[in-house]
Write a protein that holds these residues in place. Structure first.
Motif, PDB file in Angstrom:
ATOM      1  N   LYS A 425     -29.394  -9.820 -18.899  1.00  0.00           N
ATOM      2  CA  LYS A 425     -28.555 -10.550 -17.941  1.00  0.00           C
ATOM      3  C   LYS A 425     -28.302  -9.709 -16.692  1.00  0.00           C
ATOM      4  O   LYS A 425     -28.264 -10.241 -15.574  1.00  0.00           O
ATOM      5  N   THR A 426     -28.146  -8.415 -16.865  1.00  0.00           N
ATOM      6  CA  THR A 426     -27.990  -7.540 -15.701  1.00  0.00           C
ATOM      7  C   THR A 426     -29.225  -7.615 -14.814  1.00  0.00           C
ATOM      8  O   THR A 426     -29.121  -7.690 -13.575  1.00  0.00           O
ATOM      9  N   MET A 429     -29.127 -11.038 -13.055  1.00  0.00           N
ATOM     10  CA  MET A 429     -28.123 -11.106 -11.999  1.00  0.00           C
ATOM     11  C   MET A 429     -28.604 -10.368 -10.746  1.00  0.00           C
ATOM     12  O   MET A 429     -28.414 -10.840  -9.614  1.00  0.00           O
ATOM     13  N   LEU A 446     -21.207 -15.522  -8.991  1.00  0.00           N
ATOM     14  CA  LEU A 446     -20.202 -14.560  -9.445  1.00  0.00           C
ATOM     15  C   LEU A 446     -19.074 -15.249 -10.204  1.00  0.00           C
ATOM     16  O   LEU A 446     -18.587 -14.725 -11.216  1.00  0.00           O
ATOM     17  N   LYS A 447     -18.667 -16.400  -9.730  1.00  0.00           N
ATOM     18  CA  LYS A 447     -17.578 -17.117 -10.399  1.00  0.00           C
ATOM     19  C   LYS A 447     -17.992 -17.607 -11.779  1.00  0.00           C
ATOM     20  O   LYS A 447     -17.264 -17.435 -12.756  1.00  0.00           O
ATOM     21  N   TRP A 449     -20.299 -16.529 -13.714  1.00  0.00           N
ATOM     22  CA  TRP A 449     -20.536 -15.406 -14.617  1.00  0.00           C
ATOM     23  C   TRP A 449     -19.240 -14.713 -15.024  1.00  0.00           C
ATOM     24  O   TRP A 449     -19.255 -13.858 -15.913  1.00  0.00           O
ATOM     25  N   GLY A 450     -18.147 -15.021 -14.341  1.00  0.00           N
ATOM     26  CA  GLY A 450     -16.883 -14.353 -14.636  1.00  0.00           C
ATOM     27  C   GLY A 450     -16.826 -12.925 -14.128  1.00  0.00           C
ATOM     28  O   GLY A 450     -16.019 -12.121 -14.612  1.00  0.00           O
ATOM     29  N   THR A 451     -17.664 -12.590 -13.147  1.00  0.00           N
ATOM     30  CA  THR A 451     -17.721 -11.216 -12.636  1.00  0.00           C
ATOM     31  C   THR A 451     -17.161 -11.081 -11.224  1.00  0.00           C
ATOM     32  O   THR A 451     -17.183  -9.983 -10.664  1.00  0.00           O
ATOM     33  N   LYS A 453     -14.174 -11.029  -9.879  1.00  0.00           N
ATOM     34  CA  LYS A 453     -13.062 -10.102  -9.656  1.00  0.00           C
ATOM     35  C   LYS A 453     -13.532  -8.657  -9.746  1.00  0.00           C
ATOM     36  O   LYS A 453     -13.203  -7.832  -8.881  1.00  0.00           O
ATOM     37  N   ALA A 454     -14.322  -8.334 -10.763  1.00  0.00           N
ATOM     38  CA  ALA A 454     -14.785  -6.955 -10.924  1.00  0.00           C
ATOM     39  C   ALA A 454     -15.679  -6.528  -9.760  1.00  0.00           C
ATOM     40  O   ALA A 454     -15.526  -5.421  -9.215  1.00  0.00           O
ATOM     41  N   VAL A 455     -16.601  -7.395  -9.364  1.00  0.00           N
ATOM     42  CA  VAL A 455     -17.543  -7.054  -8.297  1.00  0.00           C
ATOM     43  C   VAL A 455     -16.830  -6.912  -6.964  1.00  0.00           C
ATOM     44  O   VAL A 455     -17.029  -5.929  -6.226  1.00  0.00           O
TER      45      VAL A 455
END
Length: 490
Positions: A425-426, A429, A446-447, A449-451, A453-455
């Motif tokens: 998956k990395t 992405m 990004l939304k 994938w749920g990532t 906020k972190a990104v």
């Protein structure tokens, strides 16, 4: 007449500012009162569908004229909501205070008054209103019989209309969540204002799927439903959008089934050259683009790609983080953004000039293949997922470079075998970011994938959990008297 009330919907949901300022200036391409009061003809019906595409354009003042930067309507602003918000793109090459609302998207310091949200709301509901007029015509037996429109042509146009309504609502639900669901031209002012409440996102998605199912059932089994106008939405576009809707719902089996159905049409494949999908000289003469808006020069009303002008004014530069996402010597970087010449080649459709007629590509087969890779990875077919990622990389490294240089050996080497879904998956992405850069996909990725906020917080952006949905434009909340409610956190 009932069609007139659909015009009310345009202005109500578009959040326009005043009767004297805007109601006297009809959106470009809208059927006028005189037209809808007269007996519809085949030309009227065809025009009602054709005009429904206009809110997909990047034409400057394409649907609302008079340079309304204050409303966010000078051009369709997916590029702001997706590429700038995701930190792939800066507003300008040289930072300044011009159009500061775009900077607020980049930093996540915006409020519901920011014109970015009003702009996309205007464009999408404008499109929905036009589509509803077209659907009213095409499903009215009396009108169909009176005009004598051929049944095959009627089905083709109706399939296009259902697709477009689904497309606009898919954009709205991804940006705002619960939104007003308007499916027909209201019969009265009371009915027009009664729809000024938000339907749940699940209800909107159900309608999207219903429209796409109806469209697919009647769409012709051809690559271009009208060879004279190949830009029209096709059965391939309908199936591809169904697959994307399933992707955003994590319905992996449906994604795979629908892509198999799309492949069975035999219409689409990766172009040999990465840039062929965007090259203005090769539009509708290549095999990868599934759905695009057809920009052209020399038409009235204006139908150019106005982002060429905007780029010429210094807008839309890459962030360092975006440039650094590309592996060494990846040919896709220069095709996406020519840093020395400050030209977003992919957006304008040329590697040499700031032309004004490059198409806006919304769905292409490389994107679809990466959906398939994601679904395969999520369902445990790790070799299948890696094989598709490597297919995308192979095409990239074997594409001729934009500057004529030689791609060094070892560029974009294939990913190795792996049974680790997180690792795959990395890879996926990373591949989506560079393959689809500046195509207004990144923030939604990004939304989902749920990532996000972190990104984005790692990049110093003020992203908060509630920013997964944008705020409803404050103008529309005010106009509704509060019956349209605001998203939490705003």
């Amino acid at each position: 007449m009932k069609y007139i009330y659909s015009i009310i919907i345009i202005f109500f949901f578009a959040g326009l500012t005043s009767c004297t300022d805007e109601l006297s200036n009809d959106p470009i391409g809208l059927l006028t009162k005189d037209q809808v009061d007269s007996d519809p003809t085949i030309t009227t019906i065809e025009s009602s569908v054709s005009s429904s595409y206009l809110p997909l354009s990047n034409t400057l003042n394409g649907i609302i004229s008079d340079w309304r930067w204050d409303l966010g309507t000078v051009f369709r602003n997916d590029i702001v909501l997706q590429d700038i918000a995701a930190n792939d793109m800066n507003k300008k090459w040289n930072p300044d205070g011009d159009q500061a609302w775009m900077d607020e998207l980049a930093s996540f310091t915006f409020t519901p008054e920011n014109q970015a949200f009003n702009g996309i709301w205007v464009y999408d509901y404008e499109g929905i209103s036009r589509v509803n007029i077209a659907i009213n015509f095409l499903t009215d037996t009396e009108i169909v019989q009176k005009t004598g429109i051929d049944d095959a042509r009627k089905k083709q146009l109706l399939a296009e209309a259902y697709f477009l309504r689904a497309f606009y609502y898919f954009d709205l639900v991804n940006n705002f969540g619960d939104v007003p669901l308007v499916l027909k031209s209201p019969d009265s002012f009371e009915e027009a204002f009664a729809v000024s409440v938000r339907a749940s996102a699940d209800e909107v998605r159900t309608q999207i799927n219903s429209d796409l199912t109806a469209a697919k059932a009647i769409a012709p089994d051809v690559k271009y439903p009208d060879v004279a106008e190949p830009w029209r939405a096709s059965k391939g576009a309908i199936i591809a959008l169904q697959a994307k809707v399933a992707l955003y719902s994590n319905d992996w089996s449906a994604v795979l089934s629908l892509i198999t159905e799309l492949d069975a049409l035999g219409f689409y494949s990766l172009n040999g050259n990465y840039f062929d999908s965007f090259d203005a000289s090769k539009e509708f003469a290549e095999d990868e683009v599934i759905f695009a808006y057809d920009h052209r020069s020399g038409e009235t009303p204006n139908n150019t790609n106005g982002l060429g002008d905007v780029i010429g004014w210094g807008f839309f530069a890459p962030t360092d983080d975006f440039i650094n996402a590309f592996e060494a010597n990846d040919p896709r970087l220069l095709y996406t953004i020519d840093v020395p010449n400050k030209r977003a080649s992919k957006i304008v459709g040329s590697t040499t000039d700031l032309i004004d007629y490059g198409n806006k590509v919304y769905i292409r087969y490389a994107d679809v293949l990466l959906w398939k890779a994601e679904a395969l990875n999520e369902t445990g077919d790790y070799p299948g997922a890696v094989a598709i990622i490597n297919q995308i990389r192979t095409r990239a490294r074997t594409s001729p470079t934009a500057d004529g240089s030689v791609v060094p050996a070892g560029t974009l080497a294939n990913r190795g075998s792996s049974t680790n879904p997180a690792e795959i998956k990395t890879w996926l992405m990373s591949e989506r970011r560079v393959e689809l850069g500046f195509e207004s996909q990144r923030f939604n990725d990004l939304k989902r994938w749920g990532t996000a906020k972190a990104v984005l917080t790692a990049l110093g952006r003020n992203y908060q959990d509630h920013n997964a949905l944008y705020p409803i434009p404050q103008k529309d909340i005010d106009k509704s008297g509060g019956s349209i409610t605001q998203n939490q956190g705003y």
